[in-house]
Design an enzyme around this catalytic site. Structure first.
Site, mmCIF file in Angstrom:
data_model
loop_
_atom_site.group_PDB
_atom_site.id
_atom_site.type_symbol
_atom_site.label_atom_id
_atom_site.label_comp_id
_atom_site.label_asym_id
_atom_site.label_seq_id
_atom_site.Cartn_x
_atom_site.Cartn_y
_atom_site.Cartn_z
ATOM 1 N N SER A 54 -20.060 -13.124 -53.702
ATOM 2 C CA SER A 54 -19.380 -12.853 -54.971
ATOM 3 C C SER A 54 -18.960 -11.385 -55.096
ATOM 4 O O SER A 54 -19.555 -10.496 -54.490
ATOM 5 C CB SER A 54 -20.287 -13.198 -56.150
ATOM 6 O OG SER A 54 -20.814 -14.489 -56.013
HETATM 7 N N1 SAH Z 1 -25.401 -15.737 -54.068
HETATM 8 C C1 SAH Z 1 -24.541 -15.843 -52.927
HETATM 9 C C2 SAH Z 1 -23.231 -16.498 -53.267
HETATM 10 C C3 SAH Z 1 -22.829 -17.451 -52.210
HETATM 11 S S1 SAH Z 1 -21.536 -18.590 -52.636
HETATM 12 C C4 SAH Z 1 -24.351 -14.474 -52.285
HETATM 13 O O1 SAH Z 1 -24.778 -13.470 -52.873
HETATM 14 O O2 SAH Z 1 -23.830 -14.396 -51.174
HETATM 15 C C5 SAH Z 1 -22.432 -19.980 -53.237
HETATM 16 C C6 SAH Z 1 -23.449 -20.599 -52.326
HETATM 17 O O3 SAH Z 1 -23.951 -21.771 -52.978
HETATM 18 C C7 SAH Z 1 -22.894 -21.082 -50.980
HETATM 19 O O4 SAH Z 1 -23.625 -20.501 -49.947
HETATM 20 C C8 SAH Z 1 -23.088 -22.594 -51.033
HETATM 21 O O5 SAH Z 1 -23.388 -23.171 -49.781
HETATM 22 C C9 SAH Z 1 -24.242 -22.734 -51.996
HETATM 23 N N2 SAH Z 1 -24.376 -24.042 -52.642
HETATM 24 C C10 SAH Z 1 -23.394 -24.835 -53.140
HETATM 25 N N3 SAH Z 1 -23.912 -25.961 -53.645
HETATM 26 C C11 SAH Z 1 -25.263 -25.892 -53.462
HETATM 27 C C12 SAH Z 1 -26.351 -26.753 -53.769
HETATM 28 N N4 SAH Z 1 -26.188 -27.925 -54.372
HETATM 29 N N5 SAH Z 1 -27.591 -26.349 -53.442
HETATM 30 C C13 SAH Z 1 -27.808 -25.161 -52.831
HETATM 31 N N6 SAH Z 1 -26.826 -24.302 -52.519
HETATM 32 C C14 SAH Z 1 -25.566 -24.664 -52.828
#
Ligand code: SAH
Length: 218
Positions: free
Chosen positions: A69
């Site tokens: 993000s």
């Molecule tokens: N907090 C992260 C943001 C990553 S983007 C950072 O700082 O890099 C969002 C993430 O949520 C992705 O890696 C995606 O694989 C994960 N995600 C999406 N749906 C999910 C679910 N149901 N359970 C766990 N993770 C999930």
């Protein structure tokens, strides 16, 4: 010897401080959050080819169609969460592990769930490399939260569900807060606070996140 610690050195420290200045100008006021953002080396959470862009205020790809993000959004979400002084926090969507690292500096315990195993493995290595010992990672579909570890004082969702899953509300302690992007297409970042059996929701601002998906990737 900053260079020895973060591999990029003083240039990185300077660009990092420029980013902090930007965040202040954008309205981030919590000094604790700004300090955490200044201290965590964001470039460590990116592939080497992108690490030179780590201190720009933009979202960046981390593989598997996912993104780290935008720093402003990380700061805004963390600030909303910290207003409620949580000690034990659940994060859904570990991704790169950057938000996990920010939280690890601010709260006692961070529990983080990721559905894509290779992303989780990389995040684990980075968090270990930086020495965070108060993070617990799980490879699972986090849509149901992490019931065995609840209740949590704070829950931060970094991928967008259509609405806040009822399971997450059940795992929220009294007085606790959920910060999450909600909706499809146009999403709204919301803050939901629990007061006994009542949940009060407040809009923060429109955002764009990847969707919260079901199932896991090995
Ligand atoms: N907090 C992260 C943001 C990553 S983007 C950072 O700082 O890099 C969002 C993430 O949520 C992705 O890696 C995606 O694989 C994960 N995600 C999406 N749906 C999910 C679910 N149901 N359970 C766990 N993770 C999930």
């Amino acid at each position: 010897m900053v260079a020895a610690i973060d591999g990029i050195g003083m240039t990185s420290r300077r660009t990092r401080m420029r980013l902090i200045q930007r965040l202040r100008e954008a309205g981030i006021a919590d000094e604790q959050v700004l300090t955490a953002m200044a201290d965590v080396p964001r470039h460590i959470f990116l592939d080497e080819a992108l690490s030179h862009r780590a201190y720009e205020d933009t979202a960046l790809p981390i593989g598997y169609s996912q993104t780290l993000s935008q720093p402003y959004i990380v700061a805004r979400m963390t600030e909303s969460l910290m207003r409620h002084k949580p000690r034990k926090v659940l994060e859904l969507g570990t991704g790169s592990g950057y938000q996990t690292a920010i939280l690890a500096r601010l709260v006692d315990q961070v529990f983080s769930v990721e559905r894509i195993k290779p992303l989780q493995d990389r995040a684990r290595d980075r968090l270990r490399q930086l020495g965070y010992r108060n993070t617990m990672l799980k490879h699972a579909d986090g849509g149901m939260g992490w019931p065995e570890q609840g209740p949590f004082d704070g829950i931060i969702v970094t991928a967008a569900p259509r609405e806040i899953p009822p399971e997450l509300k059940d795992q929220l302690a009294d007085g606790g807060v959920i910060v999450a992007p909600i909706g499809e297409g146009t999403q709204m970042l919301v803050e939901m606070v629990r007061q006994g059996d009542r949940f009060e929701t407040r809009d923060i601002e429109p955002v764009r996140f990847v969707p919260l998906l079901g199932g896991v990737v090995r």
